[in-house]
Write a protein that holds these residues in place. Structure first.
Motif, short mmCIF file in Angstrom:
data_model
loop_
_atom_site.label_atom_id
_atom_site.label_comp_id
_atom_site.label_asym_id
_atom_site.label_seq_id
_atom_site.Cartn_x
_atom_site.Cartn_y
_atom_site.Cartn_z
N ASN A 60 -1.66 -29.26 -30.41
CA ASN A 60 -0.99 -29.01 -31.70
C ASN A 60 -1.47 -29.99 -32.76
OD1 ASN A 60 0.47 -26.87 -30.66
ND2 ASN A 60 2.27 -28.12 -30.19
N TYR A 61 -1.66 -31.26 -32.33
CA TYR A 61 -2.16 -32.27 -33.27
C TYR A 61 -3.57 -31.92 -33.74
CZ TYR A 61 -4.13 -36.60 -35.05
OH TYR A 61 -4.76 -37.52 -35.83
N LEU A 62 -4.44 -31.52 -32.81
CA LEU A 62 -5.80 -31.16 -33.18
C LEU A 62 -5.80 -29.96 -34.13
CD1 LEU A 62 -7.75 -31.50 -29.79
CD2 LEU A 62 -7.76 -33.07 -31.73
N SER A 63 -4.92 -29.00 -33.86
CA SER A 63 -4.85 -27.81 -34.70
C SER A 63 -4.37 -28.13 -36.11
CB SER A 63 -3.91 -26.77 -34.06
OG SER A 63 -4.42 -26.35 -32.80
N SER A 64 -3.60 -29.20 -36.24
CA SER A 64 -3.14 -29.60 -37.57
C SER A 64 -4.24 -30.29 -38.37
CB SER A 64 -1.93 -30.53 -37.45
OG SER A 64 -2.29 -31.78 -36.88
N CYS A 65 -5.25 -30.79 -37.66
CA CYS A 65 -6.35 -31.49 -38.32
C CYS A 65 -7.55 -30.58 -38.58
CB CYS A 65 -6.81 -32.67 -37.47
SG CYS A 65 -5.55 -33.92 -37.17
N PHE A 66 -7.76 -29.61 -37.69
CA PHE A 66 -8.91 -28.72 -37.80
C PHE A 66 -8.45 -27.28 -37.60
CE2 PHE A 66 -10.26 -32.68 -35.77
CZ PHE A 66 -11.22 -33.13 -36.65
N HIS A 67 -9.27 -26.36 -38.11
CA HIS A 67 -9.03 -24.94 -37.87
C HIS A 67 -9.54 -24.62 -36.47
CE1 HIS A 67 -9.85 -20.47 -39.02
NE2 HIS A 67 -8.78 -20.63 -38.26
N MET A 68 -8.62 -24.45 -35.52
CA MET A 68 -8.99 -24.29 -34.12
C MET A 68 -8.34 -23.04 -33.54
SD MET A 68 -8.61 -28.23 -32.82
CE MET A 68 -9.72 -27.98 -31.45
N LYS A 69 -8.96 -22.55 -32.46
CA LYS A 69 -8.42 -21.41 -31.76
C LYS A 69 -8.29 -21.76 -30.29
CE LYS A 69 -9.20 -16.51 -30.72
NZ LYS A 69 -10.11 -15.34 -30.91
N ASP A 70 -7.08 -21.58 -29.73
CA ASP A 70 -6.84 -21.85 -28.32
C ASP A 70 -7.28 -20.62 -27.52
OD1 ASP A 70 -5.99 -22.56 -25.82
OD2 ASP A 70 -4.05 -23.33 -26.48
N LEU A 71 -8.31 -20.78 -26.71
CA LEU A 71 -8.85 -19.68 -25.92
C LEU A 71 -8.16 -19.52 -24.57
CD1 LEU A 71 -12.66 -20.25 -26.64
CD2 LEU A 71 -11.06 -18.75 -27.84
N GLY A 72 -7.16 -20.35 -24.30
CA GLY A 72 -6.42 -20.23 -23.05
C GLY A 72 -7.10 -20.93 -21.89
N VAL A 73 -6.78 -20.49 -20.69
CA VAL A 73 -7.34 -21.11 -19.49
C VAL A 73 -8.85 -20.89 -19.45
CG1 VAL A 73 -7.31 -21.07 -16.97
CG2 VAL A 73 -5.19 -20.77 -18.24
N SER A 74 -9.59 -21.94 -19.11
CA SER A 74 -11.05 -21.88 -19.10
C SER A 74 -11.56 -20.86 -18.09
CB SER A 74 -11.63 -23.26 -18.80
OG SER A 74 -13.03 -23.22 -18.74
N LYS A 75 -12.44 -19.97 -18.55
CA LYS A 75 -13.06 -18.98 -17.67
C LYS A 75 -14.59 -19.05 -17.71
CE LYS A 75 -9.25 -15.66 -18.08
NZ LYS A 75 -8.86 -14.28 -18.49
N TYR A 76 -15.14 -19.53 -18.81
CA TYR A 76 -16.60 -19.58 -18.95
C TYR A 76 -16.94 -20.68 -19.95
CZ TYR A 76 -21.40 -17.84 -19.37
OH TYR A 76 -22.77 -17.73 -19.34
N PHE A 77 -17.83 -21.59 -19.55
CA PHE A 77 -18.19 -22.70 -20.43
C PHE A 77 -19.60 -23.16 -20.11
CE2 PHE A 77 -18.07 -27.20 -21.82
CZ PHE A 77 -17.62 -27.03 -23.13
N LEU A 78 -20.50 -23.06 -21.08
CA LEU A 78 -21.88 -23.51 -20.94
C LEU A 78 -22.56 -22.92 -19.71
CD1 LEU A 78 -21.55 -27.27 -21.97
CD2 LEU A 78 -22.12 -25.29 -23.38
N GLY A 79 -22.36 -21.64 -19.47
CA GLY A 79 -23.00 -20.98 -18.34
C GLY A 79 -22.29 -21.14 -17.02
#
Length: 220
Positions: A60-79
């Motif tokens: 929540n703090y990060l979202s207040s500082c930047f325009h961010m989107k929570d993608l939920g539980v990690s399913k795919y990251f850098l291959g």
């Protein structure tokens, strides 16, 4: 989380810095302490920790500082593909593996049973130099990253990496054999179990003086 950053599309003249949010400080993890880990790659973040309430507050703090989107539980990251259940987390690079096989043009090739011949003589090869050096380096580089979830490739990658400067045809053929080996099981990966004693088990199989160049052990 995905950060929508306009500054990624141009040069910055401003000073860029980061500071910890209120109530947070860097410390060594210990019993009873809240721990939050943040993995950052350009504008994508993976956030993990041992306290769900603290994770929510941090996001929540990060979202207040930047325009961010929570993608939920990690399913795919850098291959790296992530699958999970209540007992474990499974990491694999199936799509990344198939991309390697497709890029090299071996989708229709016969699979190999082992990644490298046992008594190879790659260090003393006198075959013609492989002219497409950048292609060899790219393939070996991709295999290095693939070894993150495929530790059974470690030895083959270790050998192939020794010839990045001046690869020969034999070295390229050996690299192609590793790719054909990947066809046997493209979904192989690593399981991280929820219940584990965290003890590391290791073994050694010393191959006394097997390196033809240094006369030293390669595996031991």
């Amino acid at each position: 989380m995905d950060v929508h950053n306009a500054f990624l599309h141009g040069d910055l003249s401003e000073e860029v810095y980061m500071k910890l949010p209120p109530g947070f400080h860097s410390d060594k993890p210990g019993q009873g302490k809240v721990q939050i880990n943040v993995l950052i790659y350009v504008d994508d973040l993976i956030i993990s920790g041992n306290d769900s309430a603290a994770l929510t507050a941090f996001k929540n703090y990060l979202s207040s500082c930047f325009h961010m989107k929570d993608l939920g539980v990690s399913k795919y990251f850098l291959g790296i593909e992530v699958a999970r259940n209540s007992e474990s987390i499974f990491l694999c690079q199936r799509k990344y593996t198939l991309d390697i096989i497709s890029e090299i043009g071996l989708l229709g090739a016969k699979p190999a049973n082992v990644p490298m011949e046992q008594n190879h003589k790659l260090s003393s090869s006198t075959s013609p130099f492989f002219t497409k050096v950048e292609q060899y380096r790219r393939l070996v580089g991709r295999l290095i990253y693939l070894a993150f979830t495929r530790p059974n490739l470690a030895y083959a990658v270790h050998i192939l990496s020794q010839f990045l400067h001046e690869p020969r045809q034999d070295h390229w053929d050996a690299a192609l054999r590793v790719v054909r080996y990947l066809k046997n099981n493209s979904v192989q990966g690593i399981i991280l179990r929820a219940v584990s004693d965290l003890n590391i088990s290791g073994w050694c199989d010393s191959d006394w003086a097997s390196c033809p160049l240094t006369r030293r052990s390669v595996s031991g």
